[in-house]
Motif scaffolding. Structure first.
Motif, PDB file in Angstrom:
ATOM      1  N   VAL A 141       1.003  -1.305   0.048  1.00  0.00           N
ATOM      2  CA  VAL A 141       0.013   0.096  -0.115  1.00  0.00           C
ATOM      3  C   VAL A 141       0.947   1.243  -0.169  1.00  0.00           C
ATOM      4  N   GLU A 142       0.851   2.031  -1.149  1.00  0.00           N
ATOM      5  CA  GLU A 142       2.073   2.851  -1.418  1.00  0.00           C
ATOM      6  C   GLU A 142       1.275   4.233  -2.057  1.00  0.00           C
ATOM      7  N   PHE A 143       0.890   5.105  -1.117  1.00  0.00           N
ATOM      8  CA  PHE A 143       0.212   6.504  -1.573  1.00  0.00           C
ATOM      9  C   PHE A 143       1.026   6.975  -2.882  1.00  0.00           C
ATOM     10  N   HIS A 144       2.400   7.043  -2.721  1.00  0.00           N
ATOM     11  CA  HIS A 144       3.024   7.707  -3.802  1.00  0.00           C
ATOM     12  C   HIS A 144       3.142   6.950  -5.353  1.00  0.00           C
ATOM     13  N   LYS A 145       2.281   5.970  -5.145  1.00  0.00           N
ATOM     14  CA  LYS A 145       2.167   5.347  -6.508  1.00  0.00           C
ATOM     15  C   LYS A 145       0.562   5.061  -6.856  1.00  0.00           C
ATOM     16  N   HIS A 157       2.151   3.088   3.455  1.00  0.00           N
ATOM     17  CA  HIS A 157       3.255   4.211   3.154  1.00  0.00           C
ATOM     18  C   HIS A 157       2.843   5.233   2.259  1.00  0.00           C
ATOM     19  N   GLY A 158       3.349   6.247   2.886  1.00  0.00           N
ATOM     20  CA  GLY A 158       2.841   7.813   2.167  1.00  0.00           C
ATOM     21  C   GLY A 158       3.757   8.463   1.043  1.00  0.00           C
ATOM     22  N   ARG A 159       4.418   9.378   1.456  1.00  0.00           N
ATOM     23  CA  ARG A 159       5.200   9.924   0.277  1.00  0.00           C
ATOM     24  C   ARG A 159       6.359   9.019  -0.298  1.00  0.00           C
ATOM     25  N   PHE A 165      -4.203  10.246  -7.359  1.00  0.00           N
ATOM     26  CA  PHE A 165      -3.966  10.833  -5.888  1.00  0.00           C
ATOM     27  C   PHE A 165      -2.803  11.757  -6.179  1.00  0.00           C
ATOM     28  N   THR A 166      -2.840  12.948  -5.400  1.00  0.00           N
ATOM     29  CA  THR A 166      -1.646  13.908  -5.272  1.00  0.00           C
ATOM     30  C   THR A 166      -1.675  14.444  -4.137  1.00  0.00           C
ATOM     31  N   PHE A 167      -0.262  14.669  -3.286  1.00  0.00           N
ATOM     32  CA  PHE A 167      -0.281  15.161  -1.946  1.00  0.00           C
ATOM     33  C   PHE A 167      -0.735  16.678  -2.018  1.00  0.00           C
ATOM     34  N   LYS A 168      -0.594  17.129  -3.238  1.00  0.00           N
ATOM     35  CA  LYS A 168      -0.833  18.710  -3.369  1.00  0.00           C
ATOM     36  C   LYS A 168      -2.219  19.105  -3.055  1.00  0.00           C
ATOM     37  N   ASP A 169      -3.133  17.915  -2.881  1.00  0.00           N
ATOM     38  CA  ASP A 169      -4.436  18.305  -2.395  1.00  0.00           C
ATOM     39  C   ASP A 169      -4.693  18.189  -0.910  1.00  0.00           C
ATOM     40  N   LEU A 219       0.360   9.918   8.015  1.00  0.00           N
ATOM     41  CA  LEU A 219       0.631   8.571   7.358  1.00  0.00           C
ATOM     42  C   LEU A 219       1.968   7.799   7.934  1.00  0.00           C
ATOM     43  N   ASP A 220       2.343   6.802   7.497  1.00  0.00           N
ATOM     44  CA  ASP A 220       3.639   6.007   7.618  1.00  0.00           C
ATOM     45  C   ASP A 220       3.684   5.684   8.970  1.00  0.00           C
ATOM     46  N   TYR A 221       2.562   5.430   9.873  1.00  0.00           N
ATOM     47  CA  TYR A 221       2.431   5.114  11.238  1.00  0.00           C
ATOM     48  C   TYR A 221       1.885   3.591  11.116  1.00  0.00           C
ATOM     49  N   GLY A 222       2.465   2.663  10.676  1.00  0.00           N
ATOM     50  CA  GLY A 222       1.757   1.153  10.817  1.00  0.00           C
ATOM     51  C   GLY A 222       0.681   1.213   9.655  1.00  0.00           C
ATOM     52  N   PRO A 223      -0.521   0.587  10.038  1.00  0.00           N
ATOM     53  CA  PRO A 223      -1.678   0.326   9.060  1.00  0.00           C
ATOM     54  C   PRO A 223      -2.904   1.531   9.105  1.00  0.00           C
ATOM     55  N   ASN A 224      -2.388   2.377   9.892  1.00  0.00           N
ATOM     56  CA  ASN A 224      -3.528   3.722   9.987  1.00  0.00           C
ATOM     57  C   ASN A 224      -3.202   4.734   9.530  1.00  0.00           C
TER      58      ASN A 224
END
Length: 386
Positions: free
Chosen positions: A204-208, A285-287, A212-216, A222-227
């Motif tokens: 689960v990788e947000f950056h992929k 996983h976030g950025r 979705f974009t973090f600009k929004d 994020l990046d704290y386990g499964p939550n």
């Protein structure tokens, strides 16, 4: 302890299955959405401040936000209490602090068995020389080793043996101090541990995520386990939710108001408009993909890997009794009953765990019962005169 006292088949922790939120449930009897300690980290969506776990332990406003834990309730009713490394036990609540407390340092070595025994000896002095009636004692293992090596690793199994030796040492010190007839001991924990699927093909990788974009995003946790929690920028909630709702089959994203009510988690002002959790074994996983633990918690509390233990022994408890699983919210009412104090409003029921006690074990006179609660990643020592 199972032979000499009470054992539960397992105990179900509160969701979210993190250290601080689950510990505070044990000492308030409240679901997390009702006590407000919703994460291990202090965060502020306006200032964008996020503080790590150890720094958060000293942020009074994070803990003292309306709920009164058992240390303060007991002291208001004439008892003396102590907290040794227990999360939330070293700050004040409505101007009152535990009688005695110790806070772990940021570089604290969780694994030092010699120090564990010294901590036990300190707690014994609190009970015998300082006259404390309730002590909560915390050990950060086998959690730390489980994170690093995984729950099925030889290292974690060796740490469980070390924990077991320490429980044995604790019980021997209770006996040698002449407290076996007046001290009730509860050993439990805040959550379980699951093996992380670090090499899965579907991380689960947000950056992929393509849509979705973090600009929004105005604020992210994020990046704290499964939550995870997200605060979209003004006017972009619908867009962000649409992009994430079906972004990954292992990721479950909700608007705050639609989060499953059975978790008793989302209905608190600290929860952001979007929140999420991932399937057991998967972290978020976030950025960047920066999470490297082999073991993790924070998953759905219905997952078998998130269940935890409950043992209790002492003059008030029956012997050789195994009870059916129960939720951790009920432990608080049990402790208040053993201490002979009136509980604060809470979500638990005394009737759930009352059958673990001898009939007539409720405190009938003001002989100041004592209780020791010990947690492996939280232990409670309830010294209680029946």
């Amino acid at each position: 302890m199972a032979r000499d006292g009470v054992k539960a088949r397992y105990m179900t922790p509160a969701f979210v299955t993190m250290t601080s939120p689950c510990h505070f449930t044990l000492v308030t009897g409240k679901y997390i959405e009702n006590h407000g300690v919703v994460h291990n980290m202090f965060y502020n969506t306006t200032s964008k401040v996020k503080l790590p776990y150890h720094a958060t332990l000293g942020i009074q406003s994070w803990w003292d936000n309306g709920s009164i834990p058992i240390w303060i309730t007991a002291q208001r009713q004439g008892l003396k209490t102590g907290s040794f490394f227990y999360p939330g036990g070293n700050v004040t609540y409505q101007g009152m602090a535990a009688t005695l407390s110790r806070k772990e340092g940021i570089l604290h070595n969780y694994k030092d068995e010699k120090e564990w025994r010294a901590n036990v000896d300190t707690v014994m002095r609190w009970l015998t020389e300082e006259g404390l009636d309730l002590v909560t004692l915390y050990f950060g293992e086998p959690d730390s080793t489980g994170h690093k090596f995984g729950p099925e690793s030889p290292e974690r199994k060796a740490m469980v043996e070390q924990v077991d030796r320490t429980v044995g040492y604790l019980r021997s010190r209770i006996a040698s101090h002449g407290l076996a007839g007046s001290l009730n001991l509860i050993i439990t924990s805040d959550h379980g541990m699951a093996t992380v699927r670090k090499n899965a093909s579907d991380l689960v990788e947000f950056h992929k995520f393509p849509n979705f974009t973090f600009k929004d995003i105005e604020f992210e946790l994020l990046d704290y386990g499964p939550n995870g929690m997200l605060l979209p920028k003004e006017g972009l909630l619908d867009k962000v939710y649409a992009a994430l709702r079906h972004a990954h089959p292992r990721l479950h994203v909700y608007r705050k108001e639609d989060f499953p009510a059975s978790f008793h988690y989302a209905s608190h002002p600290r929860i952001t408009p979007l929140l999420m959790y991932s399937d057991p074994g998967y972290v978020i996983h976030g950025r960047l993909s920066v999470q490297f633990n082999n073991g993790e918690h924070g998953f759905d509390n219905k997952s078998p890997d998130m269940k935890t233990i409950f043992r209790a022994v002492g003059p008030s408890f029956k012997k050789g009794l195994e009870v059916e699983p129960f939720d951790s919210i009920h432990v608080y009412e049990l402790m208040c009953h053993l201490l002979g104090i009136k509980p604060e409003a809470n979500d638990g029921r005394l009737s759930t765990l009352l059958p673990t006690l001898h009939s007539g074990s409720a405190v009938q006179t003001r002989c100041w019962p004592r209780l020791l609660m010990g947690l492996l990643v939280a232990w409670m020592l309830l010294a209680t005169t029946p």
